[in-house]
Design a protein around this motif. Structure first.
Motif, PDB file in Angstrom:
ATOM      1  N   ASP A   1       0.842  -1.197   0.000  1.00 16.27           N
ATOM      2  CA  ASP A   1       0.000   0.000   0.000  1.00 16.27           C
ATOM      3  C   ASP A   1       0.881   1.252   0.000  1.00 16.27           C
ATOM      4  OD1 ASP A   1      -3.137   0.512   0.939  1.00 16.27           O
ATOM      5  OD2 ASP A   1      -1.769   2.173   1.363  1.00 16.27           O
TER       6      ASP A   1
ATOM      7  N   ARG B   1       0.533   3.772   1.632  1.00 15.02           N
ATOM      8  CA  ARG B   1       0.664   4.331   2.972  1.00 15.02           C
ATOM      9  C   ARG B   1       1.648   3.572   3.851  1.00 15.02           C
ATOM     10  NH1 ARG B   1      -5.632   4.060   3.865  1.00 15.02           N
ATOM     11  NH2 ARG B   1      -5.271   2.327   2.474  1.00 15.02           N
ATOM     12  N   TYR B   2       2.162   2.431   3.364  1.00 14.81           N
ATOM     13  CA  TYR B   2       3.196   1.772   4.159  1.00 14.81           C
ATOM     14  C   TYR B   2       4.378   2.720   4.296  1.00 14.81           C
ATOM     15  CZ  TYR B   2       6.544  -1.535   5.981  1.00 14.81           C
ATOM     16  OH  TYR B   2       7.463  -2.139   6.796  1.00 14.81           O
ATOM     17  N   CYS B   3       4.755   3.360   3.194  1.00 16.31           N
ATOM     18  CA  CYS B   3       5.888   4.297   3.232  1.00 16.31           C
ATOM     19  C   CYS B   3       5.417   5.736   3.448  1.00 16.31           C
ATOM     20  CB  CYS B   3       6.682   4.215   1.944  1.00 16.31           C
ATOM     21  SG  CYS B   3       7.279   2.558   1.592  1.00 16.31           S
TER      22      CYS B   3
ATOM     23  N   ASP C   1       3.327   7.332   5.109  1.00 10.58           N
ATOM     24  CA  ASP C   1       2.355   7.080   6.173  1.00 10.58           C
ATOM     25  C   ASP C   1       1.680   8.341   6.696  1.00 10.58           C
ATOM     26  OD1 ASP C   1       4.127   7.920   8.620  1.00 10.58           O
ATOM     27  OD2 ASP C   1       5.375   6.647   7.385  1.00 10.58           O
TER      28      ASP C   1
ATOM     29  N   GLU D   1      -2.419  10.727   5.110  1.00 13.80           N
ATOM     30  CA  GLU D   1      -3.800  10.913   5.579  1.00 13.80           C
ATOM     31  C   GLU D   1      -3.904  11.920   6.713  1.00 13.80           C
ATOM     32  OE1 GLU D   1      -5.890   6.658   5.372  1.00 13.80           O
ATOM     33  OE2 GLU D   1      -4.004   6.713   6.453  1.00 13.80           O
TER      34      GLU D   1
ATOM     35  N   ASN E   1       4.780  12.493   3.129  1.00  8.78           N
ATOM     36  CA  ASN E   1       6.200  12.403   3.470  1.00  8.78           C
ATOM     37  C   ASN E   1       6.985  11.415   2.614  1.00  8.78           C
ATOM     38  OD1 ASN E   1       4.598  10.372   4.765  1.00  8.78           O
ATOM     39  ND2 ASN E   1       6.466   9.726   5.790  1.00  8.78           N
ATOM     40  N   ILE E   2       8.263  11.706   2.455  1.00  9.14           N
ATOM     41  CA  ILE E   2       9.223  10.723   1.965  1.00  9.14           C
ATOM     42  C   ILE E   2       9.593   9.886   3.188  1.00  9.14           C
ATOM     43  CG2 ILE E   2      11.506  10.420   0.932  1.00  9.14           C
ATOM     44  CD1 ILE E   2       9.570  11.864  -0.885  1.00  9.14           C
ATOM     45  N   PRO E   3       9.540   8.560   3.080  1.00  9.84           N
ATOM     46  CA  PRO E   3       9.783   7.751   4.281  1.00  9.84           C
ATOM     47  C   PRO E   3      11.223   7.850   4.768  1.00  9.84           C
ATOM     48  CG  PRO E   3       9.641   6.367   2.345  1.00  9.84           C
ATOM     49  CD  PRO E   3       9.251   7.743   1.908  1.00  9.84           C
ATOM     50  N   SER E   4      11.405   7.573   6.043  1.00 14.11           N
ATOM     51  CA  SER E   4      12.752   7.525   6.594  1.00 14.11           C
ATOM     52  C   SER E   4      13.450   6.270   6.082  1.00 14.11           C
ATOM     53  CB  SER E   4      12.672   7.484   8.120  1.00 14.11           C
ATOM     54  OG  SER E   4      12.060   6.274   8.505  1.00 14.11           O
TER      55      SER E   4
ATOM     56  N   THR F   1      12.422   2.872   7.315  1.00  9.87           N
ATOM     57  CA  THR F   1      11.263   2.229   6.680  1.00  9.87           C
ATOM     58  C   THR F   1      11.733   1.197   5.651  1.00  9.87           C
ATOM     59  OG1 THR F   1      10.021   4.268   6.946  1.00  9.87           O
ATOM     60  CG2 THR F   1       9.124   2.662   5.411  1.00  9.87           C
TER      61      THR F   1
ATOM     62  N   ASN G   1      13.070  -2.014   7.190  1.00  9.32           N
ATOM     63  CA  ASN G   1      12.133  -2.976   7.773  1.00  9.32           C
ATOM     64  C   ASN G   1      12.157  -4.277   6.976  1.00  9.32           C
ATOM     65  OD1 ASN G   1      11.231  -1.470   9.922  1.00  9.32           O
ATOM     66  ND2 ASN G   1       9.563  -0.529   8.785  1.00  9.32           N
ATOM     67  N   CYS G   2      12.313  -4.190   5.663  1.00 11.72           N
ATOM     68  CA  CYS G   2      12.465  -5.394   4.844  1.00 11.72           C
ATOM     69  C   CYS G   2      13.913  -5.587   4.407  1.00 11.72           C
ATOM     70  CB  CYS G   2      11.599  -5.323   3.591  1.00 11.72           C
ATOM     71  SG  CYS G   2       9.839  -5.309   3.931  1.00 11.72           S
TER      72      CYS G   2
END
Lengths: 223, 216
Positions: B64, B66-68, B70, B73, B79-82, B85, B88-89
């Motif tokens: 999704d 919104r995983y990154c 986030d 909403e 945002n650009i994810p950190s 993030t 995590n994988c």
């Protein structure tokens, strides 16, 4: 004379089109802004470079040991603020390190639906839609993903699940900064629903709804 | 008199008129076609510091948005994810891949990854992501099918009329909130009209066209 001029003009047009290309063609260079029009102002936008601070970031990281000032969350009569030592924030009983057994929020259909949505966004890629730990990332090299139906996890308290989401565990990263507190509890409630869906017995279904279960209508409610 | 103006000058005014028309016509056409964001901005596809593929992550893996992203909403800014993030994988997947060097560095030291921003509106435009996505405007309306872009490129012109087209007739563009992040959803025009009209009514979506709706 006229002929030469028109020929020259045609060649000029062809040259311009040849150099400039067509609309929508890919460009590696940023768009040219001929008239500045105050399009770019010396104000700070999020996540850009700003030399004033030593780390050159316009967005400031949270100062360690501080908690952002936000509105409280209504839990029944009580209003809980993020700085409070309350099970809602920590997953632990106030004044102790023991995890709370059950959710400190009221479990409603709304919460469960929210949990389902948030689970699908954040947890599903690894833990899978049913929580069996076989999400799509495991096909690409994620090695150890917990199966949420393991007895080990089923027996964990709600508070501990909340704590794992917040701070991570083992190879799983922390999600405290990505998922709001209330949403973390919503996810815990949904994970419990997933576990029940797999481990539950027909007797767990209310008597008046049991008849509707597929394949169980003839089976007597016993055991 | 014929000694002063030779015979060919008789047709000179006509020739000048035709020439001027041709010049003015092509110049107008050229300016209309080229000096607009539809030419200038669309297609911008910078080389990013890390070759992140939205097609693989959002398309093939179906992660999704919104995983990154986030905060989309909750905030006006998506945002650009950190770097954490990613890890995590990628603490397990492509663990030692050289392409992810910058990400691992960033997670360790806190030094930001120098991603290049593609979609920009002028600084006097106050676009609010949260307001739009929470009321059924899908990502795809402005960003195109990012889930099929190996490298992200700008698809829409982001001109003022681009915004106004939607603001004048929101019913043509809003969908059910659960489908906002489903970029592949195809909606037939009749269905869109029916659904859009209902949502505009139910959620009291206003057709904001006053200046201060966007400019402050």
């Amino acid at each position: 004379m006229m002929r030469y001029f028109l020929l020259f003009w045609l060649l000029l047009c062809v040259t311009v089109v040849a150099i400039a290309g067509f609309r929508g063609s890919t460009s590696r260079k940023p768009p040219i802004e001929i008239f500045p029009d105050m399009d770019r102002q010396p104000k700070l936008r999020p996540q850009t470079t700003f030399d004033f601070f030593p780390d050159n970031r316009s967005s400031r990281a949270q100062v360690p040991g501080t908690i952002a000032y936000t509105k409280g969350t209504k839990l029944g009569e009580q209003e809980v603020y993020p700085f409070q030592d309350h099970p809602f924030n920590t997953g632990r009983q106030a004044g102790s390190t023991n995890y709370v057994e059950t959710l400190p929020v009221a479990v409603t259909e709304q919460l469960m639906a929210r949990g389902q949505e948030r689970y699908a966004i954040t947890c599903l890629p690894c833990h899978g839609a049913s929580g069996d730990g076989k999400g799509i990332t495991t096909k690409f090299g994620m090695t150890i993903v917990a199966n949420l139906h393991d007895q080990r996890i089923v027996r964990q308290t709600d508070g501990e699940l909340f704590d794992i989401i917040t701070h991570g565990k083992g190879l799983m990263g922390s999600y405290g900064d990505k998922i709001d507190v209330n949403d973390r509890w919503a996810i815990v409630s949904y994970v419990r629903a997933l576990q029940l869906a797999r481990l539950g017995a027909p007797e767990d279904v209310p008597a008046d709804l049991r008849a509707k279960l597929p394949g169980l209508s003839a089976a007597p409610a016993q055991k | 008199m014929s000694d002063i103006f030779p015979k060919w000058t008789n047709r000179l005014p006509l020739k000048i008129a035709i020439g001027a028309l041709v010049v003015a016509g092509t110049l107008t056409a050229g300016i209309t076609y080229y000096l607009t964001p539809a030419y200038g901005r669309v297609g911008y596809q910078p080389i990013q510091p890390v070759p992140f593929s939205h097609e693989i992550h959002a398309g093939q893996l179906g992660i999704d948005c919104r995983y990154c992203h986030d905060a989309v909403e909750k905030s006006w800014f998506s945002n650009i994810p950190s770097a954490t993030t990613c890890l995590n994988c990628h603490n397990q997947v492509l663990k030692d891949d050289s392409r992810l060097e910058l990400i691992r560095d960033s997670a360790k030291t806190g030094k930001p990854v120098p991603w290049v921003q593609i979609h920009k509106v002028p600084d006097y435009v106050y676009f609010n992501h949260a307001v739009h996505v929470n009321r059924g405007v899908s990502c795809v309306e402005c960003h195109g099918k990012v889930n099929h872009m190996d490298e992200v490129r700008q698809e829409k012109s982001f001109t003022m009329s681009f915004c106004l087209d939607c603001h004048r007739d929101p019913a043509q563009h809003i969908r059910h909130p659960k489908d906002v992040y489903n970029l592949d959803l195809e909606i037939s025009p009749e269905e869109q009209k029916k659904m859009g009209t209902k949502f505009v009514h139910d959620w009291n979506v206003q057709s904001l066209q006053n200046c201060s709706a966007c400019h402050r």
